[in-house]
Design an enzyme around this catalytic site. Structure first.
Site, mmCIF file in Angstrom:
data_model
loop_
_atom_site.group_PDB
_atom_site.id
_atom_site.type_symbol
_atom_site.label_atom_id
_atom_site.label_comp_id
_atom_site.label_asym_id
_atom_site.label_seq_id
_atom_site.Cartn_x
_atom_site.Cartn_y
_atom_site.Cartn_z
ATOM 1 N NE ARG A 177 17.312 -28.890 -58.488
ATOM 2 C CZ ARG A 177 16.500 -29.973 -58.430
ATOM 3 N NH1 ARG A 177 16.783 -30.978 -57.627
ATOM 4 N NH2 ARG A 177 15.435 -30.025 -59.200
ATOM 5 C CB CYS A 226 12.877 -24.636 -60.995
ATOM 6 S SG CYS A 226 11.466 -25.721 -61.313
ATOM 7 C CD GLU A 296 17.556 -25.089 -59.617
ATOM 8 O OE1 GLU A 296 18.137 -26.172 -59.608
ATOM 9 O OE2 GLU A 296 17.381 -24.448 -60.668
HETATM 10 N N1 EPU Z 1 2.197 -26.547 -59.332
HETATM 11 C C1 EPU Z 1 1.192 -25.638 -59.509
HETATM 12 N N2 EPU Z 1 1.354 -24.660 -60.464
HETATM 13 C C2 EPU Z 1 2.484 -24.556 -61.199
HETATM 14 C C3 EPU Z 1 3.514 -25.488 -61.009
HETATM 15 C C4 EPU Z 1 3.346 -26.482 -60.063
HETATM 16 O O1 EPU Z 1 0.162 -25.689 -58.850
HETATM 17 O O2 EPU Z 1 2.557 -23.633 -62.019
HETATM 18 C C5 EPU Z 1 2.000 -27.634 -58.360
HETATM 19 C C6 EPU Z 1 1.892 -28.971 -59.079
HETATM 20 O O3 EPU Z 1 0.592 -29.240 -59.487
HETATM 21 C C7 EPU Z 1 2.387 -29.931 -58.022
HETATM 22 C C8 EPU Z 1 3.384 -29.114 -57.220
HETATM 23 O O4 EPU Z 1 3.121 -27.746 -57.526
HETATM 24 O O5 EPU Z 1 1.332 -30.307 -57.173
HETATM 25 C C9 EPU Z 1 4.826 -29.478 -57.564
HETATM 26 O O6 EPU Z 1 5.059 -29.242 -58.944
HETATM 27 P P1 EPU Z 1 6.041 -30.144 -59.843
HETATM 28 O O7 EPU Z 1 5.664 -31.571 -59.708
HETATM 29 O O8 EPU Z 1 6.098 -29.544 -61.183
HETATM 30 O O9 EPU Z 1 7.427 -30.058 -59.122
HETATM 31 P P2 EPU Z 1 8.249 -28.806 -58.627
HETATM 32 O O10 EPU Z 1 8.456 -28.981 -57.148
HETATM 33 O O11 EPU Z 1 7.685 -27.521 -59.082
HETATM 34 C C10 EPU Z 1 10.580 -29.976 -58.877
HETATM 35 C C11 EPU Z 1 11.923 -29.511 -59.334
HETATM 36 C C12 EPU Z 1 12.017 -29.626 -60.852
HETATM 37 C C13 EPU Z 1 11.768 -31.080 -61.256
HETATM 38 C C14 EPU Z 1 10.364 -31.462 -60.754
HETATM 39 C C15 EPU Z 1 10.041 -32.919 -61.017
HETATM 40 C C16 EPU Z 1 12.762 -27.748 -57.899
HETATM 41 C C17 EPU Z 1 12.912 -26.274 -57.692
HETATM 42 N N3 EPU Z 1 12.111 -28.113 -58.993
HETATM 43 O O12 EPU Z 1 9.628 -29.037 -59.384
HETATM 44 O O13 EPU Z 1 13.357 -29.306 -61.215
HETATM 45 O O14 EPU Z 1 11.819 -31.208 -62.661
HETATM 46 O O15 EPU Z 1 10.314 -31.280 -59.320
HETATM 47 O O16 EPU Z 1 10.723 -33.735 -60.132
HETATM 48 O O17 EPU Z 1 13.241 -28.529 -57.092
HETATM 49 C C18 EPU Z 1 14.887 -27.615 -61.916
HETATM 50 O O18 EPU Z 1 15.639 -28.034 -61.042
HETATM 51 O O19 EPU Z 1 15.207 -26.655 -62.659
HETATM 52 C C19 EPU Z 1 13.582 -28.238 -62.064
HETATM 53 C C20 EPU Z 1 12.721 -27.826 -62.956
#
Ligand code: EPU
Length: 302
Positions: A177, A226, A296
């Site tokens: 990012r 995010c 972000e």
């Molecule tokens: N999780 C929770 N509770 C929540 C949300 C997530 O427990 O409310 C847990 C999930 O179960 C999972 C872990 O946290 O085990 C990671 O969650 P997720 O797979 O949703 O990925 P993330 O790291 O929260 C990132 C990117 C997203 C992208 C997703 C999918 C960032 C800040 N976010 O989210 O990007 O869509 O991976 O690859 O890097 C964005 O850039 O705006 C964005 C949404």
């Protein structure tokens, strides 16, 4: 801010620029938050250096807007004008494995268009709202891929040199990012090199990503994706969730019930409310986990 100088008003049509008065940025951003200002819509890249010389020499502050999908804009009358590229026709030109894409092109439509022409690699980006220029500047990524991996050339207005230049992919650094572009640089076009893949196979990847996104993110609601970056080796969404903060609100600014790192505008949230919610959650996470979360979302606050 209003463009009042008759010199500027008289000069901009020749630069291929259209002035729109008193535009609400709430209507141009996916969060649906933001005050009003004048909008300068740019129809040809070549007019940009002249436009910026004109604005700078007359002391008119300005900001560049992409698709408005990763942006939190302040309330009220804004102290700068906003510049935005008008989408050209066509937005994407394919030459073998290369896709030449205008920065104003819609990211999702670009991914689909390439897919239909058997060019893959960007399946993870399906469902990421915004323009190709915005995705490029932030090095948008999801499901293990990032757009930077496919960039071979970028055409941009370089603020430091005050002119339009083309950079090779290896002259740009793409990190999580984050990119090496300067804050005032304006993305104009990109050449991507994409791997050949049959459409059917790409479609399968697209369907899987769409399904994952639908099941974990509040897609129908007003958000900027995010709010915070993930700290190395940790998940911000999980940390906020573990603190029981889903549903926490300041007015209509609310932590999503579906994904705790998405903050939604549940009605008529103001920037003030959203910023207060961001500060509150950042504080609570710092106290509980000893981690200072980095934004972000891009914030344009007066
Ligand atoms: N999780 C929770 N509770 C929540 C949300 C997530 O427990 O409310 C847990 C999930 O179960 C999972 C872990 O946290 O085990 C990671 O969650 P997720 O797979 O949703 O990925 P993330 O790291 O929260 C990132 C990117 C997203 C992208 C997703 C999918 C960032 C800040 N976010 O989210 O990007 O869509 O991976 O690859 O890097 C964005 O850039 O705006 C964005 C949404």
């Amino acid at each position: 801010m209003r463009v009042e100088d008759p010199k500027i008003i008289a000069a901009i049509p020749d630069l291929g620029v259209k002035l729109e008065r008193g535009v609400s940025l709430a209507e141009l951003t996916s969060l649906g938050i933001g005050g009003t200002t004048d909008l300068l819509r740019i129809k040809k890249h070549e007019g940009i250096p002249g436009l910026l010389d004109l604005l700078d020499s007359n002391g008119v502050p300005h900001k560049f807007l992409g698709g408005g999908s990763n942006l939190l804009v302040g309330d009220g009358e804004l102290p700068w004008v906003v510049l935005q590229l008008v989408k050209p026709e066509p937005e994407v030109v394919l030459k073998g494995n290369f896709a030449e894409v205008d920065a104003a092109a819609d990211l999702g439509r670009t991914v689909t268009y390439c897919a239909k022409n058997d060019l893959g690699g960007m399946e993870g980006l399906i469902g990421v709202p915004g323009t190709v220029g915005g995705a490029l500047r932030m090095n948008a990524g999801a499901y293990g891929m990032q757009i930077g991996s496919y960039v071979r050339e970028v055409k941009l207005y370089r603020a430091a040199d005050r002119k339009i230049e083309t950079l090779k992919g290896d002259q740009i650094s793409f990190e999580y990012r984050h990119t090496s572009f300067a804050p005032d640089d304006m993305m104009l076009a990109v050449k991507l090199e994409l791997p050949s893949k049959p459409f059917k196979e790409i479609l399968q990847g697209i369907r899987i990503c769409n399904e994952k996104r639908r099941s974990s993110q509040p897609l129908g609601q007003k958000s900027a994706g995010c709010i915070f970056k993930n700290p190395p080796g940790a998940s911000t969404g999980r940390m906020i969730d573990e603190l029981g903060l889903k549903g926490l609100n300041v007015g209509d600014a609310r932590v999503s019930d579906r994904h705790a790192n998405f903050f939604v505008n549940a009605g008529k949230a103001s920037a003030r409310e959203m910023l207060a919610l961001i500060a509150d959650v950042r504080d609570r996470v710092a106290k509980a986990f000893g981690v200072t979360l980095e934004s972000e979302v891009v914030v344009w606050n007066a």
